[in-house]
Design a protein around this motif. Sequence first.
Motif, PDB file in Angstrom:
ATOM      1  N   UNK A   1     -26.828   7.250  -3.463  1.00  0.00           N
ATOM      2  CA  UNK A   1     -27.301   6.539  -2.216  1.00  0.00           C
ATOM      3  C   UNK A   1     -26.397   5.405  -1.789  1.00  0.00           C
ATOM      4  N   UNK A   2     -25.920   4.818  -2.555  1.00  0.00           N
ATOM      5  CA  UNK A   2     -24.777   3.626  -2.459  1.00  0.00           C
ATOM      6  C   UNK A   2     -23.719   4.084  -1.895  1.00  0.00           C
ATOM      7  N   UNK A   3     -23.138   5.457  -1.854  1.00  0.00           N
ATOM      8  CA  UNK A   3     -21.942   5.798  -1.363  1.00  0.00           C
ATOM      9  C   UNK A   3     -22.463   6.076   0.106  1.00  0.00           C
ATOM     10  N   UNK A   4     -23.530   6.674   0.481  1.00  0.00           N
ATOM     11  CA  UNK A   4     -24.074   6.560   1.730  1.00  0.00           C
ATOM     12  C   UNK A   4     -23.707   5.509   2.691  1.00  0.00           C
ATOM     13  N   UNK A   5     -24.124   4.090   1.757  1.00  0.00           N
ATOM     14  CA  UNK A   5     -24.049   2.985   2.357  1.00  0.00           C
ATOM     15  C   UNK A   5     -22.418   2.367   2.232  1.00  0.00           C
ATOM     16  N   UNK A   6     -21.577   3.202   1.846  1.00  0.00           N
ATOM     17  CA  UNK A   6     -20.272   2.674   1.919  1.00  0.00           C
ATOM     18  C   UNK A   6     -19.792   1.865   0.509  1.00  0.00           C
TER      19      UNK A   6
END
Length: 496
Positions: free
Chosen positions: A423-428
Motif C-alpha cells: 500500500x505504501x508503494x502505491x503512495x510513493x
Amino acid sequence: MKRYERHADALAQLIHSGALRAGDRMPSVRETSRARGISPSTVFAAYDLLEAQGLVHARPRSGYYVSHRQPSATDRVPAEPQPSAPHDGSRGVEISDLVFDVLGSARDPHLVPLGSAFPGPELFPLARLARCLSSGMRRLDPAAIVQHLAPGDERLRQQIALRYGLHGMAVDAAEIVTTNGAMEALNLCLEAITQPGDIVVLESPTFYAALQALERLRLRAVEITTHPREGIDLGALERALRAHPVKACWLMPTFQNPLGSTLPEERKEALVALLARHGVPLIEDDVYGELHFAPRRPPPAKAFDTGGQVLHCSSFSKCLAPGYRVGWVAAGRFAGAVQRLKLMTTLSTATPSQQALSEYLDQGGYDRHLRQLRGTLARQQARARALIAEHFPPGTRVSRPDGGYFLWVELPQSVDALALHRAALGRGISLAPGHLFSTDRRFSHCVRINCGHPAAAHFDEALRTVGALAGALCRDGSTGAATDCYQINSNRGNDD
C-alpha cells in the motif's frame, strides 16, 4: 551519571519544559564553566550530547542554539517493542526470493526511502572525496597495485589500525584485510570458518543479508532472543551453545540492524568470554559503530578479544563514502584464511576507492564530519519517533536506539507488514517489512524505517501516510496472505 551527563540532563529538562525555547541561544561555554564551576571540556561534552540527541545545534562562530520543536514530557511516547521469541532448534534458510522481490520493487529514486538501507547521500562529503580520489591516484606508485592486492592498500590499513588505537584497541594492520564493502568482509569470514551444513547463531530479528549469506553457503541458523535495547540474550545464547554444535556467531552488538539495540559494555565482555569457553568464533558486524549519539563510541566486542577469535567487520559505506564500497575485517587469528579467500574470489579491492579514502583520512576532518552526521541523524530519529507517536495506530511500539538511523516499529498484530509495504508503494513510499528479518518470517506485523534522509521531500508526510495506512489495515483486521501477491523475480539484486 557522569558530570557532563548531569549538566546535559538539566539543560534538556529546561528545553522540554519550555524554559528554553526553539531558537534560543544556549549559555556560552565560558560563562557556563565559570557559573557552574565545571571545566570547559565538561560543558563541551554536555553540548555534544545534547546535539546528538537533537536538542541543540551549533552555529559556526556563534554558539549553540535550541533546535526546533522536540517531543515534550506530555507527548505520547510509544513503548519499546517486546523482546523476540524465536523457535528453538536450527533451521535451513530460504529468504532470498522474498528479499529480492521486496527490495527490487522499491528502487524507484522518486520513492520516499523509508525502506532504504543507506542514509541520504547529501550527508556525506562527496565533493571532497572526489578531489581526494584525483589527488590520491596522482600520487599512487604503480608497483603498489600488485604489492597490496589481497590485504589492500597499506596506508589505508595503517589508518584503520590507527582509528582502532584511538578507540583503545591494539589492532595490528597486518590482520586487516580491505574488502568490497562490509558485506564481502562478512561473507569471507563466514566462509573461512564454516562448512555446508554447519550451524550459525544469529540475533532475532537479524539483518536479512546475513540470512542470505547462510542460504548461499547452505548453512543452518539458530536464532536467539534479542532485546530491542540491550541486544542478544546471553542466557539463551549459552543454552543454544550447549544444545547445538555451533560453528560461528554472526552478531551485531552495536546499533543492531534492524532493532538498533546495543549490548552494554560489560555484556560484550561476557559475550566474548562465553564464546571463548565454547571455542566459537564471533563474526562482529559493526558498520554503524561510528554513528553513536552519546559522546563516546561504544566499544565493539573486539575490544575484549584476547585470543584472536573475533573477526571485526566494518566499512566506510554508512558513515563516510556510500558507493565507494570499501570495507575491512580485522580477522584476528583467521586473517590468513580470510586473505587467501579474498585472493581466490575478488582478488583485491578497487584501488581508486582505497586511494580516495586514504587521502581523505590523511588530510583530517573525518571526526568533524562524523560529529555533524551524528547530530543530524539524532535529530531525524527524534523527529520520526514524534511523528510515529502522533500518527500511527494505538498499540504501536517503537525502538529507542542510541545510534544509527533505523527504527524498528512493532504494529498491532492485525497489520500485515507486506500488505502495508504494498500500500505504501502505491503512495510513493518504500518500507522494509519485518518478514525479511527472520528465517520463518515471524515479524509479519513489524517494519524497519530509515530516518536518515533529512533532505527527502515529503519525509514527514510519508510517515503520516504510513501511519494512516497502518490504521486502516488495523481497523479492517486485514492480515491477508500478502506474500501471495508478489511475483518472485530472482534476477533482482540485494539493495543493502
